[in-house]
Write an enzyme that holds these catalytic residues in place. Sequence first.
Site, PDB file in Angstrom:
ATOM      1  N   GLU A 105       0.718  -1.239  -0.100  1.00  0.00           N
ATOM      2  CA  GLU A 105      -0.206   0.044   0.037  1.00  0.00           C
ATOM      3  C   GLU A 105       0.907   1.223  -0.093  1.00  0.00           C
ATOM      4  O   GLU A 105       0.536   2.179  -0.674  1.00  0.00           O
ATOM      5  CB  GLU A 105      -0.954   0.110   1.122  1.00  0.00           C
ATOM      6  CG  GLU A 105      -1.844   1.139   1.134  1.00  0.00           C
ATOM      7  CD  GLU A 105      -2.881   1.046   2.445  1.00  0.00           C
ATOM      8  OE1 GLU A 105      -3.943   1.992   2.386  1.00  0.00           O
ATOM      9  OE2 GLU A 105      -2.758   0.291   3.307  1.00  0.00           O
ATOM     10  N   LYS A 108      -7.170   1.330  11.923  1.00  0.00           N
ATOM     11  CA  LYS A 108      -7.514   0.078  12.293  1.00  0.00           C
ATOM     12  C   LYS A 108      -6.338  -0.312  13.252  1.00  0.00           C
ATOM     13  O   LYS A 108      -6.615  -1.399  14.188  1.00  0.00           O
ATOM     14  CB  LYS A 108      -6.958  -0.912  11.279  1.00  0.00           C
ATOM     15  CG  LYS A 108      -8.148  -0.889  10.024  1.00  0.00           C
ATOM     16  CD  LYS A 108      -7.652  -2.055   8.979  1.00  0.00           C
ATOM     17  CE  LYS A 108      -8.811  -2.084   7.866  1.00  0.00           C
ATOM     18  NZ  LYS A 108      -8.758  -0.650   6.924  1.00  0.00           N
ATOM     19  N   HIS A 163      -9.748  -4.503  12.393  1.00  0.00           N
ATOM     20  CA  HIS A 163     -10.198  -4.533  11.023  1.00  0.00           C
ATOM     21  C   HIS A 163     -11.639  -5.008  10.731  1.00  0.00           C
ATOM     22  O   HIS A 163     -11.950  -6.500  11.388  1.00  0.00           O
ATOM     23  CB  HIS A 163      -9.096  -5.500  10.129  1.00  0.00           C
ATOM     24  CG  HIS A 163      -9.360  -5.553   8.683  1.00  0.00           C
ATOM     25  ND1 HIS A 163     -10.432  -4.935   8.122  1.00  0.00           N
ATOM     26  CD2 HIS A 163      -8.848  -6.170   7.757  1.00  0.00           C
ATOM     27  CE1 HIS A 163     -10.355  -5.016   6.725  1.00  0.00           C
ATOM     28  NE2 HIS A 163      -9.290  -5.822   6.446  1.00  0.00           N
ATOM     29  N   PHE A 189      -9.991  -9.362  -0.292  1.00  0.00           N
ATOM     30  CA  PHE A 189      -9.493 -10.453  -0.997  1.00  0.00           C
ATOM     31  C   PHE A 189     -10.149 -10.588  -2.544  1.00  0.00           C
ATOM     32  O   PHE A 189     -11.269 -10.055  -2.550  1.00  0.00           O
ATOM     33  CB  PHE A 189     -10.164 -11.876  -0.204  1.00  0.00           C
ATOM     34  CG  PHE A 189      -9.188 -12.207   1.049  1.00  0.00           C
ATOM     35  CD1 PHE A 189      -8.024 -11.451   1.239  1.00  0.00           C
ATOM     36  CD2 PHE A 189      -9.521 -12.981   1.910  1.00  0.00           C
ATOM     37  CE1 PHE A 189      -7.297 -11.853   2.446  1.00  0.00           C
ATOM     38  CE2 PHE A 189      -8.963 -13.377   3.064  1.00  0.00           C
ATOM     39  CZ  PHE A 189      -7.602 -12.708   3.263  1.00  0.00           C
TER      40      PHE A 189
END
Length: 416
Positions: free
Chosen positions: A315, A336, A341, A400
């Site tokens: 990221e 987070k 999360h 995902f």
Amino acid sequence: MTPRVVVTGLGTINSHGVGIENLWNGVLSGLSGIRKIQNFDVSELTSKVGAEVLDFEVSDFMDFKEARRNDRFTHFAVAGARLAISDSGINVDNIDPERFGVYVGSGIGGLQTIHDQTARMIERGPRKVSPFMIPSLIGNIASGVVAIELGAKGPNFGLVSACSSATHSIGEAFNAIRNGQADVMIAGGSEAAVCQLGYAGFCSMKAMSTNFNDAPEQASRPFELNRDGFVMGEGAGILILETLENAQNRGARIYCEISAYDSSCDAYHITSPDPAGKALAKSLKAVVDQSGLNLDSVDYINAHGTSTPYNDKFETLAIKEAYGSHAKDILISSTKSMTGHLLGAAGGIESAICSKVIFEGKVPPTINYIQSDPDCDLNYVPNQMCQADINVALCNNSGFGGHNAVILFKKHSLEQ
């Protein structure tokens, strides 16, 4: 003329409590909502910490009979929607129901229901499975139940894109208003996967933090050298989006304006992000281009920042790829580190935080940032909040399957 879209209401439930002010005060103060798991047995699980919602009464938001028919993720969604409506000051009776929509996503849906009803079938036989099992577990049901509870007959679906579900849902709600399909949208995400089955699955993947079971508050440490996996949270984050005209006509308080939304796919791997971060970088750049702004106008990013070794490294690369030398000037935080999360609800509470950042001029920190990682070399607002005039803030999330979603929020002004 394309309608302008503003944020007028925020509703959140997470481990910091019920309501946006509990979340906001918690993250500004650097307070971790991560604790040892209390609601189920973790003795055989490698990860024993999480961000559970402990002080929540569904009866405050739903009829008891209706609540019994639904999973906890739907309870959170309805509560978040009611809180957001209340925060916005809007009277739902004054909205044309066919111009009033709901996009509430969930990455997993009714996982506790699946766990409970599977156990019931094994122990008592298939005839004892609840007739409400299927409607309770399907991922779209939260969006449907919110619409039923509030009388919203406009655009409605439950978007599923793993941990980017809420961000995609808010972005698609933005598009629905811009395309003239609705005047008011309830948008965000809800998740309740903090259960034994959810933990068993993620622990088997070796995706969760295991090194801080005796120090739960330190377990989520995005972008920090000793991060070892994500910490699961639960709850909901819901925004009220409406046309600027609608908000002005009723004298609404406006948190901020949504200016752009983009989505992309890594098309790389089912669980691992693309090491080059190209698709995420493309979306991070695209929202700025769509807004007609310069790349150096980005002031703040609420990063996906999961505290996994791969996500945070890649990221960071994507942010640098998108913004070049300006990347080092951007304030970046992963809340987070405090909320855990929330999977499919993550972008909901993080978009709510972006809205407050712009409105309040305060930026929450990334806590547990002790040792810097050479691969993560940007300004992650370590450990202490800061005050800053934030005109442009981004929320980005990935899931995902390689899904990416980015929303650009900006300070509201009378000028286009």
